[in-house]
Design a protein around this motif. Structure first.
Motif, PDB file in Angstrom:
ATOM      1  N   TRP A  35     124.268 -30.307  17.053  1.00  0.00           N
ATOM      2  CA  TRP A  35     123.737 -29.357  17.012  1.00  0.00           C
ATOM      3  C   TRP A  35     123.325 -29.916  15.514  1.00  0.00           C
ATOM      4  O   TRP A  35     123.315 -29.586  14.458  1.00  0.00           O
ATOM      5  N   LEU A  36     122.080 -29.186  15.137  1.00  0.00           N
ATOM      6  CA  LEU A  36     121.353 -29.576  14.268  1.00  0.00           C
ATOM      7  C   LEU A  36     120.536 -28.187  12.858  1.00  0.00           C
ATOM      8  O   LEU A  36     120.064 -27.616  14.036  1.00  0.00           O
ATOM      9  N   LYS A  37     120.552 -28.078  12.093  1.00  0.00           N
ATOM     10  CA  LYS A  37     119.768 -27.032  11.831  1.00  0.00           C
ATOM     11  C   LYS A  37     118.607 -27.099  11.257  1.00  0.00           C
ATOM     12  O   LYS A  37     117.680 -28.525  11.861  1.00  0.00           O
ATOM     13  N   SER A  38     117.181 -26.197  11.109  1.00  0.00           N
ATOM     14  CA  SER A  38     116.280 -26.508  11.422  1.00  0.00           C
ATOM     15  C   SER A  38     115.502 -27.369  10.154  1.00  0.00           C
ATOM     16  O   SER A  38     114.726 -28.094  10.471  1.00  0.00           O
ATOM     17  N   ALA A  39     115.570 -27.498   9.169  1.00  0.00           N
ATOM     18  CA  ALA A  39     115.190 -28.970   7.876  1.00  0.00           C
ATOM     19  C   ALA A  39     116.093 -30.230   8.736  1.00  0.00           C
ATOM     20  O   ALA A  39     115.792 -31.508   8.188  1.00  0.00           O
ATOM     21  N   THR A  60     108.989 -24.568  23.571  1.00  0.00           N
ATOM     22  CA  THR A  60     109.186 -25.338  23.485  1.00  0.00           C
ATOM     23  C   THR A  60     110.327 -26.512  23.240  1.00  0.00           C
ATOM     24  O   THR A  60     110.849 -27.501  24.023  1.00  0.00           O
ATOM     25  N   LEU A  61     111.599 -25.805  22.116  1.00  0.00           N
ATOM     26  CA  LEU A  61     112.238 -26.106  21.744  1.00  0.00           C
ATOM     27  C   LEU A  61     113.302 -25.043  22.287  1.00  0.00           C
ATOM     28  O   LEU A  61     112.913 -24.370  20.789  1.00  0.00           O
ATOM     29  N   PRO A  62     113.605 -25.281  22.329  1.00  0.00           N
ATOM     30  CA  PRO A  62     115.064 -24.004  22.519  1.00  0.00           C
ATOM     31  C   PRO A  62     116.054 -23.686  21.446  1.00  0.00           C
ATOM     32  O   PRO A  62     115.877 -25.010  20.867  1.00  0.00           O
ATOM     33  N   TYR A  63     117.044 -23.162  21.224  1.00  0.00           N
ATOM     34  CA  TYR A  63     117.246 -22.645  19.583  1.00  0.00           C
ATOM     35  C   TYR A  63     118.422 -21.266  20.117  1.00  0.00           C
ATOM     36  O   TYR A  63     118.523 -20.578  20.926  1.00  0.00           O
ATOM     37  N   THR A  64     119.602 -21.987  19.534  1.00  0.00           N
ATOM     38  CA  THR A  64     120.477 -21.077  18.983  1.00  0.00           C
ATOM     39  C   THR A  64     120.971 -20.115  18.041  1.00  0.00           C
ATOM     40  O   THR A  64     120.357 -20.887  16.981  1.00  0.00           O
ATOM     41  N   LYS A  65     120.814 -18.692  17.860  1.00  0.00           N
ATOM     42  CA  LYS A  65     120.902 -18.508  16.324  1.00  0.00           C
ATOM     43  C   LYS A  65     122.196 -17.133  15.916  1.00  0.00           C
ATOM     44  O   LYS A  65     122.604 -17.216  16.802  1.00  0.00           O
ATOM     45  N   MET A  66     122.698 -18.060  15.166  1.00  0.00           N
ATOM     46  CA  MET A  66     123.999 -17.544  14.401  1.00  0.00           C
ATOM     47  C   MET A  66     123.368 -16.865  13.511  1.00  0.00           C
ATOM     48  O   MET A  66     123.853 -17.747  11.996  1.00  0.00           O
ATOM     49  N   GLY A  67     123.315 -15.612  12.670  1.00  0.00           N
ATOM     50  CA  GLY A  67     123.115 -15.034  11.647  1.00  0.00           C
ATOM     51  C   GLY A  67     121.707 -15.120  11.442  1.00  0.00           C
ATOM     52  O   GLY A  67     120.963 -14.592  12.217  1.00  0.00           O
ATOM     53  N   LYS A  68     121.693 -15.601  10.142  1.00  0.00           N
ATOM     54  CA  LYS A  68     120.285 -16.331  10.072  1.00  0.00           C
ATOM     55  C   LYS A  68     119.513 -17.060  10.487  1.00  0.00           C
ATOM     56  O   LYS A  68     118.301 -17.967   9.934  1.00  0.00           O
ATOM     57  N   TYR A  72     119.687 -25.923  16.314  1.00  0.00           N
ATOM     58  CA  TYR A  72     119.225 -26.977  17.776  1.00  0.00           C
ATOM     59  C   TYR A  72     119.551 -28.512  18.299  1.00  0.00           C
ATOM     60  O   TYR A  72     120.855 -28.853  17.860  1.00  0.00           O
ATOM     61  N   GLU A  73     119.735 -28.537  19.573  1.00  0.00           N
ATOM     62  CA  GLU A  73     120.923 -29.380  20.433  1.00  0.00           C
ATOM     63  C   GLU A  73     120.057 -31.389  19.694  1.00  0.00           C
ATOM     64  O   GLU A  73     118.606 -30.817  20.428  1.00  0.00           O
ATOM     65  N   TYR A  74     120.597 -31.733  19.603  1.00  0.00           N
ATOM     66  CA  TYR A  74     120.531 -32.826  19.151  1.00  0.00           C
ATOM     67  C   TYR A  74     119.395 -33.299  20.700  1.00  0.00           C
ATOM     68  O   TYR A  74     118.553 -33.827  20.331  1.00  0.00           O
ATOM     69  N   ASP A  75     119.799 -33.176  21.661  1.00  0.00           N
ATOM     70  CA  ASP A  75     119.719 -33.790  22.738  1.00  0.00           C
ATOM     71  C   ASP A  75     117.828 -33.355  23.283  1.00  0.00           C
ATOM     72  O   ASP A  75     117.184 -33.587  24.069  1.00  0.00           O
ATOM     73  N   ASP A  76     117.068 -31.609  22.769  1.00  0.00           N
ATOM     74  CA  ASP A  76     116.492 -31.844  23.176  1.00  0.00           C
ATOM     75  C   ASP A  76     115.334 -31.819  22.218  1.00  0.00           C
ATOM     76  O   ASP A  76     114.314 -31.661  22.746  1.00  0.00           O
ATOM     77  N   VAL A  77     116.020 -32.087  21.058  1.00  0.00           N
ATOM     78  CA  VAL A  77     114.591 -33.130  19.529  1.00  0.00           C
ATOM     79  C   VAL A  77     114.382 -34.703  20.351  1.00  0.00           C
ATOM     80  O   VAL A  77     113.448 -34.708  20.491  1.00  0.00           O
TER      81      VAL A  77
END
Length: 87
Positions: A35-39, A60-68, A72-77
């Motif tokens: 899992w990667l953060k936005s940065a 285009t890019l699925p994500y999971t939000k926890m808190g703020k 992003y899953e590495y494989d999706d990137v």
């Protein structure tokens, strides 16, 4: 004082042992995070925060939000990079 003779085969064996050990050490250090953060994603794709937001909004890019924080899953990137690869 005693001397020990070292042959070319001894050096080749030592070389192979060193290479194997280095691969083991480097292999464990270069494991990719799942899992990667936005940065991290922006850096990998070399995109702006706005572009990343557009990728999220249009699905285009699925994500999971926890808190703020968005993850992003590495494989999706990697999938996005592969899909947009030019010949």
């Amino acid at each position: 004082m005693t001397f020990e003779v070292i042959t070319k085969d001894d050096l080749k064996t030592l070389k192979q042992e060193i290479i194997t050990e280095l691969k083991t050490i480097l292999g464990s250090q270069t494991e990719q995070k799942k899992w990667l953060k936005s940065a991290d994603v922006r850096e990998l794709l070399n995109i702006s925060p706005g572009t990343l937001q557009n990728l999220r909004i249009n699905g285009t890019l699925p994500y999971t939000k926890m808190g703020k924080t968005m993850y992003y899953e590495y494989d999706d990137v990697v999938r996005i990079l592969t899909q947009n690869k030019s010949a």
